[in-house]
Design a protein around this motif. Structure first.
Motif, PDB file in Angstrom:
ATOM      1  N   VAL A  20      27.203 -11.860  57.861  1.00  0.00           N
ATOM      2  CA  VAL A  20      25.673 -10.973  57.446  1.00  0.00           C
ATOM      3  C   VAL A  20      24.784 -11.891  57.779  1.00  0.00           C
ATOM      4  N   LEU A  21      24.028 -11.534  58.831  1.00  0.00           N
ATOM      5  CA  LEU A  21      22.747 -12.406  59.454  1.00  0.00           C
ATOM      6  C   LEU A  21      21.427 -11.897  59.036  1.00  0.00           C
ATOM      7  N   PRO A  22      20.564 -12.701  58.868  1.00  0.00           N
ATOM      8  CA  PRO A  22      19.123 -12.542  58.559  1.00  0.00           C
ATOM      9  C   PRO A  22      18.479 -11.912  59.657  1.00  0.00           C
ATOM     10  N   GLY A  23      17.939 -10.892  59.481  1.00  0.00           N
ATOM     11  CA  GLY A  23      17.320 -10.369  60.757  1.00  0.00           C
ATOM     12  C   GLY A  23      18.025  -9.413  61.801  1.00  0.00           C
ATOM     13  N   ARG A  24      19.168  -9.076  61.365  1.00  0.00           N
ATOM     14  CA  ARG A  24      19.852  -8.307  62.147  1.00  0.00           C
ATOM     15  C   ARG A  24      20.614  -7.205  61.150  1.00  0.00           C
ATOM     16  N   TYR A  25      21.027  -6.112  61.630  1.00  0.00           N
ATOM     17  CA  TYR A  25      22.075  -5.270  61.141  1.00  0.00           C
ATOM     18  C   TYR A  25      23.430  -5.389  61.706  1.00  0.00           C
ATOM     19  N   GLU A  26      24.352  -5.900  60.961  1.00  0.00           N
ATOM     20  CA  GLU A  26      25.654  -5.963  61.428  1.00  0.00           C
ATOM     21  C   GLU A  26      26.451  -4.851  60.746  1.00  0.00           C
ATOM     22  N   SER A  27      27.550  -4.451  61.406  1.00  0.00           N
ATOM     23  CA  SER A  27      28.399  -3.208  60.649  1.00  0.00           C
ATOM     24  C   SER A  27      29.694  -3.583  60.586  1.00  0.00           C
ATOM     25  N   ILE A  28      30.472  -3.005  59.653  1.00  0.00           N
ATOM     26  CA  ILE A  28      31.815  -3.059  59.744  1.00  0.00           C
ATOM     27  C   ILE A  28      32.109  -1.742  59.152  1.00  0.00           C
ATOM     28  N   TRP A  29      33.464  -1.048  59.502  1.00  0.00           N
ATOM     29  CA  TRP A  29      33.993  -0.020  58.533  1.00  0.00           C
ATOM     30  C   TRP A  29      35.357  -0.192  58.307  1.00  0.00           C
ATOM     31  N   PHE A  30      35.928   0.673  57.811  1.00  0.00           N
ATOM     32  CA  PHE A  30      37.237   0.642  57.022  1.00  0.00           C
ATOM     33  C   PHE A  30      37.540   2.069  56.326  1.00  0.00           C
ATOM     34  N   GLU A  31      38.913   2.431  56.291  1.00  0.00           N
ATOM     35  CA  GLU A  31      39.204   3.421  55.483  1.00  0.00           C
ATOM     36  C   GLU A  31      40.243   3.018  54.331  1.00  0.00           C
ATOM     37  N   ALA A  32      39.810   3.125  53.368  1.00  0.00           N
ATOM     38  CA  ALA A  32      40.668   2.456  52.107  1.00  0.00           C
ATOM     39  C   ALA A  32      41.664   3.587  51.741  1.00  0.00           C
ATOM     40  N   LYS A  33      43.060   3.145  51.576  1.00  0.00           N
ATOM     41  CA  LYS A  33      44.227   4.387  51.199  1.00  0.00           C
ATOM     42  C   LYS A  33      44.822   4.082  49.916  1.00  0.00           C
ATOM     43  N   THR A  34      44.361   3.085  49.137  1.00  0.00           N
ATOM     44  CA  THR A  34      44.878   2.834  47.896  1.00  0.00           C
ATOM     45  C   THR A  34      43.928   2.613  46.896  1.00  0.00           C
ATOM     46  N   PRO A  35      43.960   3.066  45.794  1.00  0.00           N
ATOM     47  CA  PRO A  35      42.964   3.120  44.701  1.00  0.00           C
ATOM     48  C   PRO A  35      43.109   1.882  44.058  1.00  0.00           C
ATOM     49  N   GLY A  36      41.972   1.455  43.664  1.00  0.00           N
ATOM     50  CA  GLY A  36      42.036   0.181  42.834  1.00  0.00           C
ATOM     51  C   GLY A  36      40.686  -0.539  43.068  1.00  0.00           C
ATOM     52  N   THR A  37      40.926  -1.915  42.524  1.00  0.00           N
ATOM     53  CA  THR A  37      39.915  -2.722  42.239  1.00  0.00           C
ATOM     54  C   THR A  37      40.354  -3.926  43.187  1.00  0.00           C
ATOM     55  N   PHE A  38      39.510  -4.225  44.240  1.00  0.00           N
ATOM     56  CA  PHE A  38      39.763  -5.429  45.002  1.00  0.00           C
ATOM     57  C   PHE A  38      38.506  -6.348  45.009  1.00  0.00           C
ATOM     58  N   GLU A  39      38.966  -7.736  45.454  1.00  0.00           N
ATOM     59  CA  GLU A  39      38.150  -8.903  45.504  1.00  0.00           C
ATOM     60  C   GLU A  39      37.294  -8.672  46.837  1.00  0.00           C
ATOM     61  N   LEU A  40      36.036  -9.147  46.412  1.00  0.00           N
ATOM     62  CA  LEU A  40      35.036  -9.201  47.406  1.00  0.00           C
ATOM     63  C   LEU A  40      34.446 -10.811  47.465  1.00  0.00           C
ATOM     64  N   PHE A  41      34.555 -11.456  48.506  1.00  0.00           N
ATOM     65  CA  PHE A  41      34.068 -12.776  48.650  1.00  0.00           C
ATOM     66  C   PHE A  41      32.974 -12.806  49.754  1.00  0.00           C
ATOM     67  N   CYS A  42      32.026 -13.915  49.321  1.00  0.00           N
ATOM     68  CA  CYS A  42      31.254 -14.324  50.590  1.00  0.00           C
ATOM     69  C   CYS A  42      32.109 -15.579  51.178  1.00  0.00           C
ATOM     70  N   THR A  43      32.160 -15.357  52.624  1.00  0.00           N
ATOM     71  CA  THR A  43      32.973 -16.591  53.179  1.00  0.00           C
ATOM     72  C   THR A  43      32.247 -17.076  54.173  1.00  0.00           C
ATOM     73  N   GLN A  44      31.168 -17.350  53.960  1.00  0.00           N
ATOM     74  CA  GLN A  44      30.064 -18.150  55.042  1.00  0.00           C
ATOM     75  C   GLN A  44      29.331 -18.921  53.955  1.00  0.00           C
ATOM     76  N   LEU A  45      29.542 -20.410  54.229  1.00  0.00           N
ATOM     77  CA  LEU A  45      28.871 -21.273  53.202  1.00  0.00           C
ATOM     78  C   LEU A  45      27.402 -20.741  53.008  1.00  0.00           C
ATOM     79  N   CYS A  46      26.782 -20.543  52.062  1.00  0.00           N
ATOM     80  CA  CYS A  46      25.532 -20.160  51.872  1.00  0.00           C
ATOM     81  C   CYS A  46      24.625 -20.977  50.905  1.00  0.00           C
ATOM     82  N   GLY A  47      25.062 -21.916  50.335  1.00  0.00           N
ATOM     83  CA  GLY A  47      24.331 -22.892  49.546  1.00  0.00           C
ATOM     84  C   GLY A  47      25.182 -23.061  48.337  1.00  0.00           C
ATOM     85  N   VAL A  48      24.530 -23.772  47.452  1.00  0.00           N
ATOM     86  CA  VAL A  48      25.097 -24.267  46.084  1.00  0.00           C
ATOM     87  C   VAL A  48      25.950 -22.930  45.337  1.00  0.00           C
TER      88      VAL A  48
END
Lengths: 320, 213, 537
Positions: free
Chosen positions: A153-181
């Protein structure tokens, strides 16, 4: 502890197949390499009197065969991985768009209906979802392991991804680019719900009509920041007669080709509109004097998204 | 014979040592070329993103000084070449004279570039930052142009200063060099010409592209 | 061999500190480098140890995320630029290039000494950056985090890497020119040991890629100091430009780390199998191919970074192509062992460990080159495990293999064999225990560079940390017994392994001028005669 978490998306399951295939290839090669080494270590140890025969004749045939075999396997893997990857770049036209803004150290989500959430994303099941993402500061990365997706996810740009979930439930979301403390704390959850549950969640108990959707919020901003002063009410465009100045029409703008003063022609996408609002000097439009002020520093990324949603909602045809 | 062909102990002969030194400096220049590479690349890349504003910056440069400096550097390399040719014929005093000219031309470049051109630009507020004096739509692009400008010319100037030091060292050591044995003169000459080549890439980037469009 | 006893060893050529610090003897400079490199290895290793300690608990044990970020940045910076990149070239390479070529020294001995001083200066600045509070950007220095948002001694760290870069360039330049110009009579290109070929390929990368990094970091420092954005989008720059330039160096740098390791292994496997290296020319050209193609694959670090679809496809294909030569090498090493007379001295154990670990690391690279799989696995512990298998399992094992193999030549003493073998086995076991669980963690989605993590990753992290403890023992062991051997180790003969190669024809340790008489080469390398080998034991 689980060693396998089934993917919650269709593409994710296919990626799992690819990873499984890669694992099998790797295991086969490792078995071959370790097997041969162990075999030779025992059979040809210096103390062993086993008959070695005449020294093996070296031949390039060996080299050519294992090189060709290696390349063939590699090429197959390349095609497979590439094919699935290309799909990640092609969201279906009917995908539900949701905006995501990354910020040190939280995720902000804006739904079309104007619902906001922080560090959470609620989505309906069995429906393609397209995320349009940007950052307010450094580079972040939106990653949902259960969906097998990830994108910077970059500053100054719009990046896009898509997906279609098939299983209900709660899933983890992570930031995976080092962004500070606080990088490690920039996590959240993705909640996949059935369509009725999702509708229910969207209305959030509040009766319909009380909540402003994104486009309506954008419309307010459009007036409050004086956009309508030049571009006209409803973004119909301005002329000296109507608004006092010549200003391009905004209705039906998205996806249209726009000619710039430099002679270049660009397609008006989200990033183009964002650039026009924040740094209009860089993209003067052909046929209009560049008199639009910059709104850089005055409008947050979220407000920009609302304005874009509003401009998207304007029907073309009402062009002057 | 053995005096004239003195060489370090890892080489078989003086000729061997000379060839090795020349290979070394060529490789070093390859490294230097790639060192400057990212500046040129990002310069062109950044201009591509915002050409008109970049050109507003480019037109604020002093073409006269730029041309004069280009002439100075080319002349200097030429003078060095003459000096190198002369020592090949064993004419040491001739070499010293021409190298002194090369040195003076190089020094004149430094004087003109930093003593005059930079000073004017700094006083006109062209150094990027809060006091940058170009306003209006092109401000940020022009600022980026001048960021590249100051960065690249400073780095080039630093190389030139090192070159001047090396040249001075060659002149002071001139006694050592003979028609057969003058590898350092050759090596420094290659470096000196290289600085010239870098400038010949910088010159159009700084002075010409902005005026061409 | 002939008059080894009467010759003056390079170690006796002056015993004062001054005689070491002002030496231009490539062998002494190699020793100076070994001391420096060892220090940085353990400094970086200490940081790694604290990282593993922190990750024992899902909440983090060292108290602050800031400290944690500084630790892994320090670990990365020290290990990459102050250990992995220089390790084999400046120590074994410095010592052996002239010896293997039959030369008296490198082409530019003073430049060689200068490169050591540059390295030390860089090291001092890096330590200043670390002690003065450190940096928290990771070793990759991504913008705009590094240019504007990060606190800490970014400038000092960048300056340190800049200086270290010039030390690398000096070494690479020296090697290339030396290999071109100082080969002994009869030493044609195809008579050179593979170790020299791989150092040649390494040096090409050092000379052509390092300056790009140097300039990129200079631009980064400029941006941070003056606030002008070459890379920051908020002021007109492009953060992806930084990533392109950074990986243009840093991917080839991976080959700088591993190619010399290939060279070491290609020497050791034939020596302990008593057999000629299988497919010499293929191994040689595989190194060159890696060096060349290695320049064209940097984009595979950016498959999820927002580059175009087409560039991703091209970089994926090229990444598979660069993997093929490595596979060729592995097959050739194994074929070399076939029908050999294999002995299991410590160097050979390390070398076999290398093949296993490197192959694992290489195969998991295929996962990351497959675009869609990369999307899931990149930025997770899978990547961490992958490059540690290649860099630590591969490269560090190769370094230890080489260090043990040439230790008698360098010091004139044998290391204690049993301890050597024990060390090799402990490192292999400890390494797998530390890093294999990380593949699973990565597949399950644990992101890199997280100070604290969700509960369900705990068990695997605990396993990994336990492995790290064993690995630490494995690394401290050689430090102990190798030092011990300097004082009490058995005297080494000129050629204790019965190996081929010019370096084994001179005394151990070699005299200052390397060879009493310049050798004349008539044979291809690795001419092991097996019948003789049987008698050797």
């Amino acid at each position: 502890m689980n060693f396998y978490v089934p993917s919650a998306t269709v593409d994710g399951r296919e990626i799992d197949f690819l990873i499984l295939a890669l694992s099998l290839v790797s295991c086969a090669v490792l078995a071959l390499v370790f097997g041969l080494i162990l075999l030779y270590m025992v059979r040809y140890r210096a103390e062993s009197g086993v008959y070695r025969g005449a020294p093996g004749r070296k031949t390039w045939r060996f080299e050519i065969s294992w090189t060709v075999a290696t390349l063939a396997v590699f090429f197959a893997l390349f095609i497979w991985g590439g094919d699935l990857y290309v799909r990640l770049f092609q969201p279906p036209a009917d995908a539900l768009q949701i905006y995501v803004v990354g910020k040190q150290w939280m995720w902000k989500v804006e739904h079309q209906g104007g619902q906001h959430e922080i560090n959470a994303l609620h989505i309906p099941i069995n429906r393609p979802i397209q995320l349009v993402m940007t950052s307010e500061d450094v580079i972040h990365d939106f990653s949902v392991p259960a969906f097998r997706i990830k994108h910077d996810v970059l500053p100054g740009r719009y990046e896009s991804i898509w997906f279609e979930a098939k299983t209900p439930g709660t899933f983890e979301l992570f930031c995976t680019q080092l962004c500070g403390v606080g990088h490690y704390s920039m996590t959240g959850e993705v909640v996949v719900m059935s369509q009725p549950d999702f509708e229910n969640w969207l209305s959030g108990g509040a009766p319909a009509g009380e909540r402003e959707d994104l486009a309506a919020a954008g419309k307010e901003l459009f007036t409050a920041h004086g956009c309508s002063g030049c571009h006209g009410e409803g973004g119909v465009g301005g002329t000296p007669a109507t608004t006092g100045v010549n200003a391009p029409a905004l209705a039906g703008l998205l996806g249209r080709s726009v000619k710039l003063q430099s002679g270049a022609t660009v397609t008006a996408d989200e990033k183009f509109i964002r650039d026009c609002i924040l740094t209009p000097d860089k993209t003067p439009i052909a046929g209009y004097p560049q008199i639009m002020p910059s709104f850089s520093g005055q409008i947050s990324e979220e407000k920009v998204l609302r304005l874009i949603a509003y401009i998207k909602s304007l029907k073309s045809g009402s062009r002057t | 014979m053995s005096d004239a062909a003195a060489h370090e102990f890892q080489f078989a002969s003086a000729e061997h040592q000379r060839e090795t030194a020349i290979s070394g400096i060529w490789l070093f220049l390859a490294t230097e070329a790639l060192f400057f590479g990212p500046i040129f690349l990002s310069w062109i890349f950044a201009r591509h993103a915002d050409p008109s504003a970049f050109d507003v910056g480019g037109r604020r440069t002093d073409l006269t000084i730029g041309l004069a400096n280009t002439a100075l550097l080319i002349a200097s390399s030429f003078a060095y070449g003459v000096g190198l040719a002369l020592i090949g014929f064993g004419r040491r005093r001739g070499m010293v004279a021409w190298l002194a000219i090369a040195w003076a031309l190089g020094a004149a470049f430094i004087g003109l570039k930093f003593g005059v051109e930079w000073r004017t630009e700094l006083s006109e507020g062209l150094f990027p930052g809060a006091h940058f004096s170009i306003h209006g739509p092109a401000r940020s692009g022009a600022q980026l142009f001048f960021a590249f400008y100051f960065f690249a010319t400073a780095l080039h100037g630093l190389h030139l200063l090192i070159g001047l030091g090396l040249l001075a060292w060659i002149i002071i050591q001139a006694e050592r060099f003979t028609a057969e044995n003058h590898t350092p003169v050759h090596v420094v000459g290659l470096y000196w010409t290289f600085i010239d080549v870098i400038w010949l890439i910088l010159f159009p980037l700084i002075y010409l592209i902005g005026r061409a469009s | 061999m002939r008059d080894a006893a009467v010759q003056h060893s390079y170690l006796d050529d002056g015993r004062t500190l001054r005689s070491w610090l002002l030496t231009t003897d490539h062998k002494r400079i190699a020793i100076l480098y070994i001391v420096a490199i060892t220090f940085f290895f353990f400094a970086g290793g200490f940081a790694a140890f604290l990282i593993r300690y922190n990750l024992i608990s899902p909440k983090g044990l060292i108290g602050s995320a800031e400290t944690y970020n500084r630790l892994f940045s320090m670990h990365g910076i020290l290990m990459v630029w102050f250990f992995l990149v220089p390790a084999v070239p400046v120590t074994l390479g410095n010592f052996l290039v002239p010896l293997m070529l039959g030369a008296r020294d490198l082409a530019f001995p003073r430049l060689n000494l200068l490169s050591w001083y540059l390295f030390m200066a860089a090291g001092v600045v890096a330590l200043y950056a670390v002690v003065g509070g450190g940096v928290d950007t990771g070793w990759t220095f991504y913008t705009p985090l590094t240019s504007f948002y990060s606190q800490g001694h970014v400038i000092a760290a960048v300056v340190a890497i800049f200086i270290a870069g010039f030390s690398s360039i000096a070494t690479g330049l020296n090697f290339i020119v030396t290999i071109h110009k100082l080969r002994a009579p009869g030493m044609t290109w195809y008579k050179m040991p593979v170790f020299l070929w791989s150092l040649y390929a390494t040096s090409v990368i050092l000379v052509l890629a390092t300056p790009v990094l140097a300039m990129t970091l200079l631009l980064l420092a400029f941006e941070r100091i003056f606030g002008i954005g070459v890379f920051d989008p908020a002021i007109g720059g492009d953060p992806l430009l930084f990533q392109h330039l950074f990986w243009f160096y840093s991917h080839p740098a991976v080959y700088v780390m591993i190619l010399p390791g290939f060279g070491v292994i290609s020497e050791i496997i034939p020596a302990f199998s008593r057999k000629e290296l299988f497919g010499y020319k293929f191994v040689v050209w595989a190194s060159i191919a890696i060096a060349v193609i290695g320049f064209l694959v940097w984009g595979h670090h950016m498959f999820v970074a927002g580059t175009s679809l087409y560039s991703a496809l091209v970089f994926s294909l090229l990444s598979y192509m660069v993997a093929a030569p490595s596979a060729i090498k592995v097959f050739n090493w194994i074929a070399t062992m076939h029908k050999g007379y294999i002995r299991f001295d410590a160097p050979m154990l390390y070398a076999i460990g290398f093949i296993g670990l490197f192959t694992t690391g290489g195969l998991t690279g295929l996962f990351l080159a497959a675009l869609a799989a990369d999307v899931h696995l990149t930025q997770t512990y899978f990547v961490v495990a992958h490059f540690h298998y290649v860099m630590v399992g591969g490269m560090v094992s190769a370094y230890f293999a080489g260090l043990h193999f040439w230790w008698p030549k360098m010091t004139g003493h044998m290391y204690p064999e049993m301890w050597g073998r024990a060390g090799a086995i402990i490192i292999f076991v400890g390494f797998n225990l530390t890093f294999f669980p990380q593949f699973l963690l990565g597949y399950l989605g644990m992101p890199r560079r997280y100070f604290a993590y969700p509960q369900h990753f705990e068990a695997l992290n605990l396993l990994s940390s336990a492995g790290a403890l064993i690995l630490a023992v494995g690394y401290i062991l050689p430090l102990g017994y190798l030092t011990w051997s300097l004082l009490y180790g058995e005297r080494a003969s000129a050629n204790p392994w019965g190996a081929t190669g010019l370096e084994w024809t001179t005394a151990s340790p070699p005299p200052t001028e390397n060879f009493a008489v310049t050798p004349i080469v008539t044979q291809a390398p690795y001419q092991y005669r097996q019948a003789e080998a049987v008698n050797h034991e």
